[in-house]
Design a protein around this motif. Structure first.
Motif, PDB file in Angstrom:
ATOM      1  N   ARG A  73       0.659  -1.076  -0.186  1.00 27.66           N
ATOM      2  CA  ARG A  73      -0.185   0.563   0.035  1.00 27.66           C
ATOM      3  C   ARG A  73       0.737   1.464  -0.132  1.00 27.66           C
ATOM      4  NH1 ARG A  73      -3.801  -2.708   3.893  1.00 27.66           N
ATOM      5  NH2 ARG A  73      -2.369  -1.599   5.496  1.00 27.66           N
ATOM      6  N   ARG A  74       1.671   1.008   0.798  1.00 29.13           N
ATOM      7  CA  ARG A  74       2.709   2.544   1.089  1.00 29.13           C
ATOM      8  C   ARG A  74       4.175   2.586  -0.341  1.00 29.13           C
ATOM      9  NH1 ARG A  74       4.883   6.214   0.424  1.00 29.13           N
ATOM     10  NH2 ARG A  74       6.547   7.235   1.351  1.00 29.13           N
ATOM     11  N   ALA A  75       3.651   1.296  -0.505  1.00 29.74           N
ATOM     12  CA  ALA A  75       4.062   1.474  -2.211  1.00 29.74           C
ATOM     13  C   ALA A  75       4.141   2.022  -3.309  1.00 29.74           C
ATOM     14  CB  ALA A  75       5.942   0.147  -2.767  1.00 29.74           C
ATOM     15  N   ALA A  76       2.674   2.138  -2.741  1.00 33.62           N
ATOM     16  CA  ALA A  76       1.851   2.556  -4.438  1.00 33.62           C
ATOM     17  C   ALA A  76       1.485   4.323  -3.685  1.00 33.62           C
ATOM     18  CB  ALA A  76       0.680   2.313  -3.895  1.00 33.62           C
ATOM     19  N   MET A  77       2.646   4.270  -2.956  1.00 37.13           N
ATOM     20  CA  MET A  77       2.638   6.073  -3.334  1.00 37.13           C
ATOM     21  C   MET A  77       3.572   6.443  -3.768  1.00 37.13           C
ATOM     22  SD  MET A  77       0.185   7.022   0.902  1.00 37.13           S
ATOM     23  CE  MET A  77       0.792   5.986   1.631  1.00 37.13           C
ATOM     24  N   GLN A 122       8.738  -4.845 -11.007  1.00 39.22           N
ATOM     25  CA  GLN A 122       9.808  -6.486 -10.758  1.00 39.22           C
ATOM     26  C   GLN A 122      10.417  -5.163  -9.626  1.00 39.22           C
ATOM     27  OE1 GLN A 122      11.282  -9.252 -11.208  1.00 39.22           O
ATOM     28  NE2 GLN A 122      12.502  -9.001  -9.557  1.00 39.22           N
ATOM     29  N   GLU A 123      10.081  -3.958  -9.292  1.00 36.19           N
ATOM     30  CA  GLU A 123      11.097  -3.225  -7.606  1.00 36.19           C
ATOM     31  C   GLU A 123       9.982  -3.617  -6.762  1.00 36.19           C
ATOM     32  OE1 GLU A 123      11.402   1.069  -6.281  1.00 36.19           O
ATOM     33  OE2 GLU A 123      10.319   0.653  -8.730  1.00 36.19           O
ATOM     34  N   LEU A 124       8.461  -3.569  -7.998  1.00 32.77           N
ATOM     35  CA  LEU A 124       7.750  -3.828  -6.544  1.00 32.77           C
ATOM     36  C   LEU A 124       7.489  -5.512  -5.749  1.00 32.77           C
ATOM     37  CD1 LEU A 124       4.385  -2.183  -7.623  1.00 32.77           C
ATOM     38  CD2 LEU A 124       5.711  -1.605  -6.562  1.00 32.77           C
ATOM     39  N   ARG A 125       7.989  -6.164  -5.979  1.00 33.11           N
ATOM     40  CA  ARG A 125       8.313  -7.528  -6.152  1.00 33.11           C
ATOM     41  C   ARG A 125       8.791  -7.587  -4.682  1.00 33.11           C
ATOM     42  NH1 ARG A 125       5.835 -11.311  -5.667  1.00 33.11           N
ATOM     43  NH2 ARG A 125       6.790 -12.740  -5.758  1.00 33.11           N
ATOM     44  N   ALA A 174      17.630  -3.940   1.564  1.00 37.98           N
ATOM     45  CA  ALA A 174      17.242  -1.404   1.709  1.00 37.98           C
ATOM     46  C   ALA A 174      16.172  -1.574   1.375  1.00 37.98           C
ATOM     47  CB  ALA A 174      18.192  -1.420   0.869  1.00 37.98           C
ATOM     48  N   SER A 175      15.552  -1.928   0.082  1.00 36.60           N
ATOM     49  CA  SER A 175      13.964  -1.544   0.439  1.00 36.60           C
ATOM     50  C   SER A 175      13.338  -1.627   0.813  1.00 36.60           C
ATOM     51  CB  SER A 175      13.806  -2.299  -1.422  1.00 36.60           C
ATOM     52  OG  SER A 175      14.046  -3.576  -1.110  1.00 36.60           O
ATOM     53  N   LEU A 176      13.200  -1.693   2.545  1.00 37.47           N
ATOM     54  CA  LEU A 176      12.445  -2.497   2.732  1.00 37.47           C
ATOM     55  C   LEU A 176      12.142  -0.936   3.833  1.00 37.47           C
ATOM     56  CD1 LEU A 176      11.751  -5.894   4.035  1.00 37.47           C
ATOM     57  CD2 LEU A 176      10.259  -4.789   2.265  1.00 37.47           C
ATOM     58  N   ALA A 177      13.595  -0.435   4.269  1.00 37.77           N
ATOM     59  CA  ALA A 177      14.610   0.508   4.687  1.00 37.77           C
ATOM     60  C   ALA A 177      13.626   1.772   4.235  1.00 37.77           C
ATOM     61  CB  ALA A 177      15.830   0.637   4.566  1.00 37.77           C
ATOM     62  N   MET A 178      12.693   1.896   3.093  1.00 38.75           N
ATOM     63  CA  MET A 178      12.071   3.375   2.099  1.00 38.75           C
ATOM     64  C   MET A 178      11.266   3.789   3.136  1.00 38.75           C
ATOM     65  SD  MET A 178      12.875   1.435  -1.490  1.00 38.75           S
ATOM     66  CE  MET A 178      12.023   3.275  -1.715  1.00 38.75           C
TER      67      MET A 178
END
Ligand SMILES: Cc1cc2nc3c(=O)[nH]c(=O)nc-3n(C[C@H](O)[C@H](O)[C@H](O)COP(=O)(O)O)c2cc1C
Length: 243
Positions: A73-77, A122-125, A174-178
């Motif tokens: 949900r957050r990554a969609a913003m 792929q990034e959203l994976r 590290a992507s989760l630390a975004m």
């Protein structure tokens, strides 16, 4: 010269060489006892003054599902605000290596060069945690600054090696630390902690194309130079070449 199997570090070499970032997991959970074993081994990590700044939240079952949904949900913003700044620039060898490993992944999963929508999918994976049944969110004590994060890096490396030794596949993220605010909200991480990264883990889907390539490493000649004290510019380059 000893052959690789008779060396005292042969088992370590096997784990180091066989570990790779897993980007497709089977749904089967890892037994709690195995996860605890990995965590116990990773606790042996060295740290500045033995501060042991790492703290870890491990998700399982519905917990993993709830975190995945919140991250997607957050990554969609738009926008992201990591606690630890992301690299300012990729240049020289870093840029070349980043590009090479990125294209290895895209080639493996059939993403065409320049297909930005497919890059994004792929990034959203990452935020779907590559379907892993577990993720471990690693945080450091904010007061310890960069060295706290360095200690956590050692912890992450040891966690991944201990997992490999137990037949468990991992990917550091590290992507989760975004999105530290999402992690704080869902997992109850305090404001005194800095999110370093996540480690998603489980059993590898070995047949998945994302898991079918391996990254390269530079040879010692690119990473190391010896200084034997004979003068400022007397360099004896280390061998051998790229591996
Ligand atoms: C601190 C750290 C953060 C990483 N973050 C990500 C990430 O967000 N997403 C991802 O797919 N891979 C991530 N990786 C995996 C690297 O891309 C990978 O380790 C590198 O390409 C070398 O490949 P290997 O792990 O298969 O040997 C990360 C690795 C590290 C050590």
């Amino acid at each position: 010269m000893q052959d690789s199997q008779s060396r005292p570090d042969a088992q370590l070499e096997t784990w180091l060489r066989e570990r790779h970032s897993c980007r497709a997991f089977l749904p089967r959970p890892v037994p709690r006892a195995v996860i605890e074993r990995i965590l116990e081994l990773a606790q042996r990590t060295a740290s500045w003054c033995n501060c042991q700044p790492w703290q870890v939240v491990v998700t399982e079952g519905e917990g993993t599902g709830r975190l995945r949904e919140a991250l997607l949900r957050r990554a969609a913003m738009p926008g992201f605000t990591p606690d630890i700044p992301f690299p300012r620039e990729y240049r020289g060898a870093s840029l070349a290596r980043r590009r090479e490993s990125g294209f290895q992944l895209y080639d493996a999963v059939g993403v065409a060069r320049g297909d930005r929508a497919a890059y994004r999918r792929q990034e959203l994976r990452n935020f779907a945690l590559f379907d892993a049944p577990h993720t471990a969110i690693v945080t450091s004590d904010e007061a310890l600054g960069e060295y706290g994060a360095i200690d956590c890096g050692g912890y992450v490396a040891n966690f991944m090696l201990a997992a490999q030794a137990n037949g468990v596949a991992t990917v550091a993220q590290a992507s989760l630390a975004m999105y530290p605010e999402t992690l704080r909200e869902v997992l109850g991480i305090g404001a005194d902690r800095r999110v370093v990264c996540g480690i998603s883990f489980g059993y590898a889907d070995a047949a998945h194309p994302a898991n079918r390539y391996r990254t390269r490493r530079a040879g010692l000649d690119e990473a190391v130079r010896w200084f034997a004290g004979q003068g400022e510019h007397v360099l004896e380059r280390a061998g051998p070449g790229a591996v």
